[in-house]
Every structure is written in C-alpha cells, then in structure tokens.
Write an enzyme that holds these catalytic residues in place. Structure first.
Site, mmCIF file in Angstrom:
data_model
loop_
_atom_site.group_PDB
_atom_site.id
_atom_site.type_symbol
_atom_site.label_atom_id
_atom_site.label_comp_id
_atom_site.label_asym_id
_atom_site.label_seq_id
_atom_site.Cartn_x
_atom_site.Cartn_y
_atom_site.Cartn_z
ATOM 1 N N LYS A 69 -10.879 -13.460 -5.049
ATOM 2 C CA LYS A 69 -11.245 -12.112 -5.512
ATOM 3 C C LYS A 69 -9.988 -11.265 -5.644
ATOM 4 O O LYS A 69 -9.411 -10.823 -4.668
ATOM 5 C CB LYS A 69 -12.203 -11.421 -4.536
ATOM 6 C CG LYS A 69 -12.827 -10.193 -5.179
ATOM 7 C CD LYS A 69 -13.221 -9.108 -4.203
ATOM 8 C CE LYS A 69 -12.216 -8.007 -4.066
ATOM 9 N NZ LYS A 69 -11.905 -7.225 -5.270
ATOM 10 N N GLY A 94 -3.884 -6.351 2.044
ATOM 11 C CA GLY A 94 -4.415 -5.055 1.634
ATOM 12 C C GLY A 94 -4.173 -4.031 2.727
ATOM 13 O O GLY A 94 -3.258 -4.178 3.537
ATOM 14 N N SER A 95 -5.048 -3.034 2.764
ATOM 15 C CA SER A 95 -4.828 -1.943 3.720
ATOM 16 C C SER A 95 -5.256 -2.347 5.129
ATOM 17 O O SER A 95 -6.034 -3.281 5.330
ATOM 18 C CB SER A 95 -5.625 -0.717 3.291
ATOM 19 O OG SER A 95 -7.006 -0.955 3.500
ATOM 20 N N GLY A 154 -8.431 -4.522 6.307
ATOM 21 C CA GLY A 154 -8.111 -5.697 7.130
ATOM 22 C C GLY A 154 -8.906 -5.704 8.429
ATOM 23 O O GLY A 154 -9.385 -6.750 8.879
ATOM 24 N N GLU A 188 -2.630 -9.562 6.061
ATOM 25 C CA GLU A 188 -1.349 -8.904 5.800
ATOM 26 C C GLU A 188 -1.665 -7.457 5.446
ATOM 27 O O GLU A 188 -2.287 -7.200 4.422
ATOM 28 C CB GLU A 188 -0.670 -9.639 4.625
ATOM 29 C CG GLU A 188 0.646 -9.063 4.231
ATOM 30 C CD GLU A 188 1.569 -8.976 5.399
ATOM 31 O OE1 GLU A 188 1.995 -7.874 5.717
ATOM 32 O OE2 GLU A 188 1.824 -10.025 6.020
ATOM 33 N N CYS A 201 4.336 -3.424 0.356
ATOM 34 C CA CYS A 201 4.118 -3.282 1.793
ATOM 35 C C CYS A 201 5.439 -3.433 2.537
ATOM 36 O O CYS A 201 5.555 -3.051 3.688
ATOM 37 C CB CYS A 201 3.090 -4.288 2.284
ATOM 38 S SG CYS A 201 3.594 -5.975 2.050
ATOM 39 N N GLN A 246 -4.339 7.010 -6.571
ATOM 40 C CA GLN A 246 -3.082 6.849 -5.828
ATOM 41 C C GLN A 246 -2.188 8.063 -6.051
ATOM 42 O O GLN A 246 -1.549 8.557 -5.120
ATOM 43 C CB GLN A 246 -2.354 5.573 -6.275
ATOM 44 C CG GLN A 246 -2.965 4.287 -5.748
ATOM 45 C CD GLN A 246 -2.835 4.141 -4.242
ATOM 46 O OE1 GLN A 246 -3.836 4.137 -3.534
ATOM 47 N NE2 GLN A 246 -1.631 4.050 -3.735
ATOM 48 N N GLU A 262 1.280 4.729 6.079
ATOM 49 C CA GLU A 262 1.806 4.064 4.890
ATOM 50 C C GLU A 262 1.390 4.836 3.639
ATOM 51 O O GLU A 262 0.214 5.130 3.443
ATOM 52 C CB GLU A 262 1.272 2.628 4.808
ATOM 53 C CG GLU A 262 1.889 1.854 3.652
ATOM 54 C CD GLU A 262 1.491 0.375 3.640
ATOM 55 O OE1 GLU A 262 0.313 0.081 3.917
ATOM 56 O OE2 GLU A 262 2.370 -0.456 3.348
HETATM 57 C C1 UN1 Z 1 8.413 -8.461 -1.490
HETATM 58 O O1 UN1 Z 1 8.817 -7.386 -1.016
HETATM 59 O O2 UN1 Z 1 9.178 -9.264 -2.054
HETATM 60 O O3 UN1 Z 1 2.108 -6.382 -0.548
HETATM 61 C C2 UN1 Z 1 7.022 -8.893 -1.401
HETATM 62 C C3 UN1 Z 1 3.320 -6.495 -0.441
HETATM 63 C C4 UN1 Z 1 3.871 -7.720 0.216
HETATM 64 C C5 UN1 Z 1 4.756 -8.456 -0.677
HETATM 65 C C6 UN1 Z 1 6.129 -7.947 -0.699
HETATM 66 N N1 UN1 Z 1 2.786 -8.553 0.671
HETATM 67 O O4 UN1 Z 1 4.045 -5.627 -0.876
#
Ligand code: UN1
Length: 476
Positions: A170, A223-224, A228, A245, A279, A326, A378
């Site tokens: 998804k 995601g956020s 998560g 993540e 991220c 955003q 964030e």
């Molecule tokens: C990067 O900085 O090369 O969502 C990748 C994100 C990370 C990936 C960053 N999972 O920004």
C-alpha cells in the site's frame, strides 16, 4: 484509470482518485483506482495462496525477476525520475537520482537472493547434526510514505521478494504513479500471480484492513510516529512481526573548529534538499558560540539563494512541498516558533510561481531553545532551526535531548570530538562532516528510541526482518 494489481490481474474499481502535481495543481497526472476493504482482503488471500510455492522457489528465479526489474528501472530512470518529481515535487535531478537508487536496490537484492546462508554443525548429542536455515516469513504487508515514492518501496519490496515472501503493497495516497510504475515493472519482470499485489487507496480503509487481517505475517511501515504507534497496537495482539520507521528530529552539531564551508553545505543539503521532506533531515542545527554568528550568516545567505520553483524546471533548486495540508502545517510551525521567541532569519513565505503549486521559501529560524515546539516535533518540510550552545558537551546533551534517534551529525575537525560523538550520540546512524540525510543502500538503515522499531532495513541486515530461522536436528 490506472488499476490495482491483485493476484496477477489488473483490476479496475468504481472509484478513482486524481493524482495532482504539487508544482502545478492544474496538471492531473492520472486517475488511480482505489481499493476498498474487499479488494484488500482479496489481495491478502492471493498473497497467502501464492506463499507456499513462492516460498520454495529457486533462488535463481527470484534473482532473475529482481534483476530484470532493476534493469528496467535503470534504463527508464530519467522518465521514472521525472514522473516521481511530477507527483511528489522534489526536483527532477533528485527524482532521477532516486530512480537510480531504486534500481541499485533491486540489483543488490537480486544478488542477495543467490547468497547462500545457513549453518551446519554438530549437535551436543553424538551422531546428531544441527542445521540452521532461513525461511520466508510469509505474507508481508508494506505501507510506504510519500517522500521517497520509489526508493522506500524498493528497499522494502526487493528484500521481501528476495527472501521469498509474498507482498501486499500500500503506497502513500499522494504518490500512486510511482507505485503503479513499479508494480507494472515487477509484473512484467515475471513475478508470479499473487506474489506481489498493489493496493492504491486510503490509509484509513486499505491500511486499516491490512492491520486488521491476521493473514499478514509481517508488516514493514515507514511514516509518522502517530501512525506507527497505531500499527504496533493493532499488530501486537496477533504477534505480527514489525518493522517501523517513524522519523526523526535529527541534530547536526557544528563545532567552533568545523570547516565552515563543509558545515554550511551539510546543513543546506541535510535540511533543505528534497525540500526537507526526509525523516533523516537535519532539522536541529546545534552550533557552538564561537562559530555561531558566522555560520548563521553564511547559511542564511545560502538558504536565501535557493531557487524555489516547478520541480521539472532545470533552474529550480527546490520544488514545492507535497500538498496544501503540509504547506499549512509548515506555516503553523513557523508561526508558533516565532511566537515562542524564534527569529525567522529567512524564508517561511508562500511563493507565487507561474503555475499554482505549494511553494514555500526555505525557512531558517535562529535563537531557538531546545524545548520549543520547533525543536521537539518533526516538521517534515523545508524548515530548520538553530540552537546556540556553549561547547561540545553542551551540544551533545542538546543533540540527545529528544525522543527521536534516527540520525545525528557532527561537523568538526577534531578527531577527539568526532570519536566521542560517534560513541555517545543516541541515534542509529551517525554522520561526521556529512549531511544527516543521504544514506547508502548496502548498509543497515534505522534508528533508536522512538524513531524505529524492529530489525534494520537495507543491506545484508534486511534479511533479519524478512526471514525466520529454522533449527533442524538430524539423526541419520
Ligand atoms: C535518505 O536520507 O537517504 O523517510 C533516506 C525517510 C527515510 C529515508 C531517508 N526513511 O526520509
């Protein structure tokens, strides 16, 4: 209308959603069929039915499929990169680089499929041998974000298939075009029916139906933090394997002894490239007082010089942010930072361009305190803040004063401070004289604290999540 891919067949639905270009809201890329609960359940059933045969498939078959997918992405990187930029808004140069990276990831995992793993040894009991082998986990759910529409799906889907799992994917609602292109490539590369399924659709429907379904054995999510946490709560009662993540508030420490050019470039790249929508973005710039003013003035100059414009125009250094929602959220963060005492040095303004899009000038906020919202939450956009600190010890304490722990960077010419920072930074990844964002695909990716949960992504370590161990005792 671009259909879903379920059980090896392209499937239309009664409902489609338009994919709008954030650089030009008059440009509709296409309409994408939306899955509902029924389609989600059919896809999961197909993935489950395909799992036994695919789970025992020959490694060379999986290698060949992943290799072909990587080859096609590489050959079409300009086109795919531009499509990605058109729907997500990062500049074409970054979009094409991301398509290249996605191809390299498929090639890496194609090779991983051929790597022999497992151990054989003597049991404690005489005459008995022990074998430790790896098996697929089963049906893997993949929920991906919008900021890397090709690379993140690639680094989840490629290892999932490499290690013989079946996939229900998804993508994020804002980037169905890249996801569809990837599904089309995998389908033509020869993925058997049901082994890979694409479900465009809303998180509240498709994502939720995936979470609620115990037939999904493992789930990889980026995601956020809020989502998560919901993913984890839904998965725990069914003992589902998780890989989460969830972002960061990444510090970039700049010490008095740093090379100023290097530090400014690291901050500029880390905080603003890809429109800061990473991220891994360097969102907290923690600078010791001896260099603070010079660093701020040089960075302000560099940030103001970034040309914000249509993602597909060569002259643009930075594209629009991804959506109106955003944009409004970023403006609110900036206003709040100012209300709390921050000084907006440059940017933070909505820009008008020839085409209607979500253009925001990159914002640098100075004189901030570590406890201000801008330093604890964030933002996920082109907004960075500067925190003035006394010395290295103070910088380290501020860098670690966050619930996040994805990446931490330091700019210094002191081996002593660099070494100490590598050891003491509470983060899964540490960068020395490099931007916090921009990682290699052949080594582990992931964080500590509330940034990440579960085994690392990417590199050889990816197999920890995508395989399960079997220990066999054999008496001949
Ligand atoms: C990067 O900085 O090369 O969502 C990748 C994100 C990370 C990936 C960053 N999972 O920004």
């Amino acid at each position: 209308m671009k259909p879903l891919l379920i059980d090896g067949a392209w499937q239309r639905t009664s409902h489609g959603v338009e994919n709008v270009n954030p650089s030009d809201t008059a440009d509709v890329i296409d309409t994408y069929a939306q899955a509902g609960v029924a389609e989600t359940q059919t896809a999961i059933a197909a993935a489950l039915a395909a799992a036994p045969e695919w789970g025992l498939s020959a490694p060379l078959l999986r290698h060949d499929i992943l290799r072909r997918a990587g080859d096609e992405i590489l050959a079409r990187r300009e086109e795919l990169g531009r499509l990605l930029s058109r729907e997500e808004g990062k500049i074409a140069r970054e979009g094409i680089a991301e398509a290249t990276r996605a191809a390299q990831i498929f090639h890496f995992f194609a090779a991983e499929a051929l790597r022999l793993s497992g151990e054989t040894g003597a049991s404690l009991r005489p005459g008995v041998t022990v074998e430790v082998t790896r098996e697929p986990v089963g049906v893997v759910g993949i929920i991906a974000p919008w900021n890397f529409p090709l690379a993140i799906p690639a680094w989840k889907i490629a290892p999932a298939l490499c290690f013989a799992n079946t996939v229900v994917f998804k993508p994020a609602e804002l980037v169905p075009a890249s996801a569809w292109a990837l599904a089309d490539i995998l389908h033509r590369a020869g993925v058997p029916d049901g082994v890979f399924n694409l479900l465009n659709g809303p998180g509240a429907v498709v994502g939720q139906a995936m979470l609620d379904d115990p037939r999904i054995d493992a789930l990889s999510f980026t995601g956020s933090q809020a989502t998560g946490t919901r993913v984890a709560a839904a998965s725990l009662p069914m003992m589902r394997r998780l890989q989460l993540e969830m972002g960061g508030k990444n510090p970039l420490v700049v010490l008095d002894d740093a090379d100023l050019d290097v530090a400014v470039q690291c901050a500029l790249d880390g905080a603003f490239f890809s429109t800061g929508q990473r991220c891994t973005a360097s969102s907290r710039l923690i600078v010791t007082e001896g260099l603070h003013d010079r660093f701020v003035s040089r960075l302000t100059e560099a940030v103001s010089a970034l040309r914000v414009g249509h993602a597909l125009e060569d002259a643009s250094d930075m594209g629009p942010v991804v959506s109106e929602a955003q944009l409004q959220q970023h403006l609110a963060f900036i206003a709040q930072a100012r209300a709390q005492g921050g000084h907006l040095r440059t940017g933070g303004e909505v820009l008008r361009r020839e085409t209607a899009g979500f253009y925001l000038s990159p914002a640098l906020i100075t004189e901030t305190d570590p406890k201000m919202t801008i330093n604890t939450t964030e933002v996920f956009g082109p907004v960075a803040s500067v925190i003035r600190v006394r010395d290295y010890e103070h910088a380290l304490a501020v860098a670690n004063d966050t619930p996040f722990g994805l990446c931490a960077g330091i700019c210094t010419t002191s081996l002593k401070h660099a070494s100490d920072f590598k050891r003491k930074a509470q983060a899964g990844m540490v960068m020395v004289n490099l931007p916090t964002a921009g990682v290699d695909h052949h080594v582990p990716f992931g964080g500590t604290k509330s940034s990440s949960h579960g085994p690392r992504e990417q590199g050889g370590q990816a197999r920890e999540f995508f395989t399960t161990l079997k220990t066999a005792y054999v008496q001949p």
